[in-house]
Design a protein around this motif. Structure first.
Motif, PDB file in Angstrom:
ATOM      1  N   TYR A   4      54.464 -91.784  -0.769  1.00  0.00           N
ATOM      2  CA  TYR A   4      53.263 -90.910  -1.494  1.00  0.00           C
ATOM      3  C   TYR A   4      51.763 -91.182  -0.846  1.00  0.00           C
ATOM      4  O   TYR A   4      51.120 -92.305  -0.648  1.00  0.00           O
ATOM      5  N   VAL A   5      50.962 -90.009  -0.656  1.00  0.00           N
ATOM      6  CA  VAL A   5      49.434 -90.359  -0.520  1.00  0.00           C
ATOM      7  C   VAL A   5      48.958 -90.047  -1.521  1.00  0.00           C
ATOM      8  O   VAL A   5      48.699 -88.604  -1.340  1.00  0.00           O
ATOM      9  N   LEU A   6      47.812 -90.860  -2.333  1.00  0.00           N
ATOM     10  CA  LEU A   6      47.286 -90.352  -3.088  1.00  0.00           C
ATOM     11  C   LEU A   6      45.785 -90.465  -2.968  1.00  0.00           C
ATOM     12  O   LEU A   6      45.663 -91.346  -2.598  1.00  0.00           O
ATOM     13  N   VAL A   7      45.359 -89.052  -3.402  1.00  0.00           N
ATOM     14  CA  VAL A   7      43.633 -89.346  -2.661  1.00  0.00           C
ATOM     15  C   VAL A   7      43.084 -89.096  -3.973  1.00  0.00           C
ATOM     16  O   VAL A   7      43.569 -87.636  -5.091  1.00  0.00           O
ATOM     17  N   HIS A   8      41.876 -90.114  -4.406  1.00  0.00           N
ATOM     18  CA  HIS A   8      41.214 -89.523  -5.392  1.00  0.00           C
ATOM     19  C   HIS A   8      39.834 -88.287  -5.239  1.00  0.00           C
ATOM     20  O   HIS A   8      39.657 -88.164  -4.261  1.00  0.00           O
ATOM     21  N   THR A  33      46.954 -95.045  -0.464  1.00  0.00           N
ATOM     22  CA  THR A  33      45.500 -94.969  -1.267  1.00  0.00           C
ATOM     23  C   THR A  33      43.420 -94.651  -0.200  1.00  0.00           C
ATOM     24  O   THR A  33      43.068 -96.096  -0.821  1.00  0.00           O
ATOM     25  N   PRO A  34      43.973 -93.114   0.295  1.00  0.00           N
ATOM     26  CA  PRO A  34      42.700 -94.079   0.896  1.00  0.00           C
ATOM     27  C   PRO A  34      41.324 -93.387   0.277  1.00  0.00           C
ATOM     28  O   PRO A  34      41.320 -92.856  -0.578  1.00  0.00           O
ATOM     29  N   ASP A  35      41.053 -94.329   1.036  1.00  0.00           N
ATOM     30  CA  ASP A  35      38.576 -94.421   0.556  1.00  0.00           C
ATOM     31  C   ASP A  35      38.854 -93.388   0.992  1.00  0.00           C
ATOM     32  O   ASP A  35      38.190 -92.980   2.645  1.00  0.00           O
ATOM     33  N   LEU A  36      37.595 -92.212   0.025  1.00  0.00           N
ATOM     34  CA  LEU A  36      37.508 -91.471   0.661  1.00  0.00           C
ATOM     35  C   LEU A  36      35.677 -91.793   0.716  1.00  0.00           C
ATOM     36  O   LEU A  36      35.085 -92.406   0.254  1.00  0.00           O
ATOM     37  N   ILE A  52      41.838 -89.363   5.510  1.00  0.00           N
ATOM     38  CA  ILE A  52      42.899 -89.082   4.772  1.00  0.00           C
ATOM     39  C   ILE A  52      43.997 -89.042   5.686  1.00  0.00           C
ATOM     40  O   ILE A  52      45.102 -89.741   5.552  1.00  0.00           O
ATOM     41  N   VAL A  53      43.738 -88.254   6.839  1.00  0.00           N
ATOM     42  CA  VAL A  53      43.905 -88.113   8.132  1.00  0.00           C
ATOM     43  C   VAL A  53      44.939 -89.727   9.023  1.00  0.00           C
ATOM     44  O   VAL A  53      45.869 -90.127   9.255  1.00  0.00           O
ATOM     45  N   ASP A  54      43.230 -90.234   9.260  1.00  0.00           N
ATOM     46  CA  ASP A  54      43.744 -91.288   9.660  1.00  0.00           C
ATOM     47  C   ASP A  54      44.770 -92.393   8.507  1.00  0.00           C
ATOM     48  O   ASP A  54      45.075 -93.477   9.241  1.00  0.00           O
ATOM     49  N   ALA A  55      44.476 -92.152   7.251  1.00  0.00           N
ATOM     50  CA  ALA A  55      44.641 -93.484   6.205  1.00  0.00           C
ATOM     51  C   ALA A  55      47.031 -93.075   6.837  1.00  0.00           C
ATOM     52  O   ALA A  55      47.528 -94.004   6.516  1.00  0.00           O
ATOM     53  N   VAL A  56      47.247 -92.362   7.006  1.00  0.00           N
ATOM     54  CA  VAL A  56      48.403 -91.414   7.085  1.00  0.00           C
ATOM     55  C   VAL A  56      48.667 -91.464   8.388  1.00  0.00           C
ATOM     56  O   VAL A  56      50.426 -92.678   8.131  1.00  0.00           O
ATOM     57  N   GLY A  61      56.579 -86.579   7.145  1.00  0.00           N
ATOM     58  CA  GLY A  61      57.047 -85.885   5.378  1.00  0.00           C
ATOM     59  C   GLY A  61      56.589 -86.584   4.359  1.00  0.00           C
ATOM     60  O   GLY A  61      56.932 -87.170   3.333  1.00  0.00           O
ATOM     61  N   VAL A  62      55.368 -86.710   4.581  1.00  0.00           N
ATOM     62  CA  VAL A  62      54.717 -87.398   2.920  1.00  0.00           C
ATOM     63  C   VAL A  62      54.306 -86.463   1.934  1.00  0.00           C
ATOM     64  O   VAL A  62      54.288 -85.436   1.674  1.00  0.00           O
ATOM     65  N   ILE A  63      54.666 -87.329   0.644  1.00  0.00           N
ATOM     66  CA  ILE A  63      53.832 -86.141  -0.613  1.00  0.00           C
ATOM     67  C   ILE A  63      52.415 -86.190  -0.853  1.00  0.00           C
ATOM     68  O   ILE A  63      51.933 -87.915  -1.199  1.00  0.00           O
ATOM     69  N   LEU A  64      51.854 -85.922  -0.818  1.00  0.00           N
ATOM     70  CA  LEU A  64      50.388 -86.296  -0.447  1.00  0.00           C
ATOM     71  C   LEU A  64      49.744 -84.954  -2.031  1.00  0.00           C
ATOM     72  O   LEU A  64      50.200 -83.834  -2.368  1.00  0.00           O
TER      73      LEU A  64
END
Length: 234
Positions: A4-8, A33-36, A52-56, A61-64
């Motif tokens: 899971y990639v959770l974006v605030h 959980t990337p920090d924007l 986001i891209v750098d964190a992944v 196959g992530v769930i964004l």
């Protein structure tokens, strides 16, 4: 298990997910959980997408999961990383060329919020109060802990960038609205999401910040999407 990639959203950081992350990890999932760069006055949608891209990285196959304004950057990341599913939570829905600053009037959000405030007995012209608009449904026993979370000052920069995509990414997409959302009212989302995304939103309880107020219910929805959308495709 999944990733899971959770974006605030705006005026926030990765600590927004502090109640959701351990629930997903307890189920065996990897959680990112990337920090924007919300406080950087020079950072626009390109830099938000880069974060986001750098964190992944090269994870497959992530769930964004994109909350609120993250819907302006997460779809752009789908063009550069391997995404099995995009989940929009209480989110904005940009159109090609539309800035986040213009979105409010273009969608009718301003009128929708005002009408709901009047209908529910709130003064629509009162000074902004996060306890009224965002935290009204956080359980009292959790409110002090939530209020202790940092809230970075949001730069105006990304609100002026036209959304550069020509269309929404060709990945499975689900939209989860919050029935008690005072910023993006449920009736507003029920109209806008089909108009702009061509899908019917799902609905959960709670206000605009469900990761604070209803983390378990939010995780249940995410897991339902993972099993029915991602699981069915494999």
């Amino acid at each position: 298990m999944g990733t899971y990639v959770l974006v605030h959203g705006a005026s926030s950081d990765s600590t927004y997910w502090y109640r959701v992350t351990p629930l997903l990890q307890a189920l065996g999932h990897e959680v990112i959980t990337p920090d924007l760069p919300v406080a950087d006055p020079t950072a626009g949608l390109a830099e938000y997408t880069d974060a986001i891209v750098d964190a992944v990285g090269d994870r497959p196959g992530v769930i964004l999961v994109a909350h609120s304004m993250a819907a302006y950057s997460a779809p752009l990341a789908c063009e550069r990383i391997a995404v099995d599913l995009l989940v929009l939570v209480a989110a904005m829905t940009p159109r090609p060329g539309e800035t986040a600053g213009d979105w409010w009037e273009a969608t009718g959000q301003v009128e929708a919020q005002r009408e709901q405030d009047l209908r529910e007995g709130r003064d629509p012209d009162a000074p902004f109060d996060p306890l009224v608009t965002f935290l009204h449904d956080v359980p009292p026993e959790d409110l002090e802990e939530v209020l202790a979370q940092s809230v970075p000052v949001q730069s105006d920069r990304p609100f002026s960038d036209p959304w550069p995509a020509s269309a929404w990414p060709p990945v499975p997409t689900r939209f989860l609205l919050c029935r008690d959302d005072r910023l993006f009212p449920a009736d507003f989302q029920r109209r806008i999401v089909p108009e702009r995304l061509g899908i019917t939103p799902d609905e959960m309880g709670g206000g605009h910040l469900p990761a604070f107020s209803r983390p378990a219910e939010l995780v249940e929805w995410l897991e339902r999407y993972r099993s029915t959308v991602v699981g069915a495709a494999r």
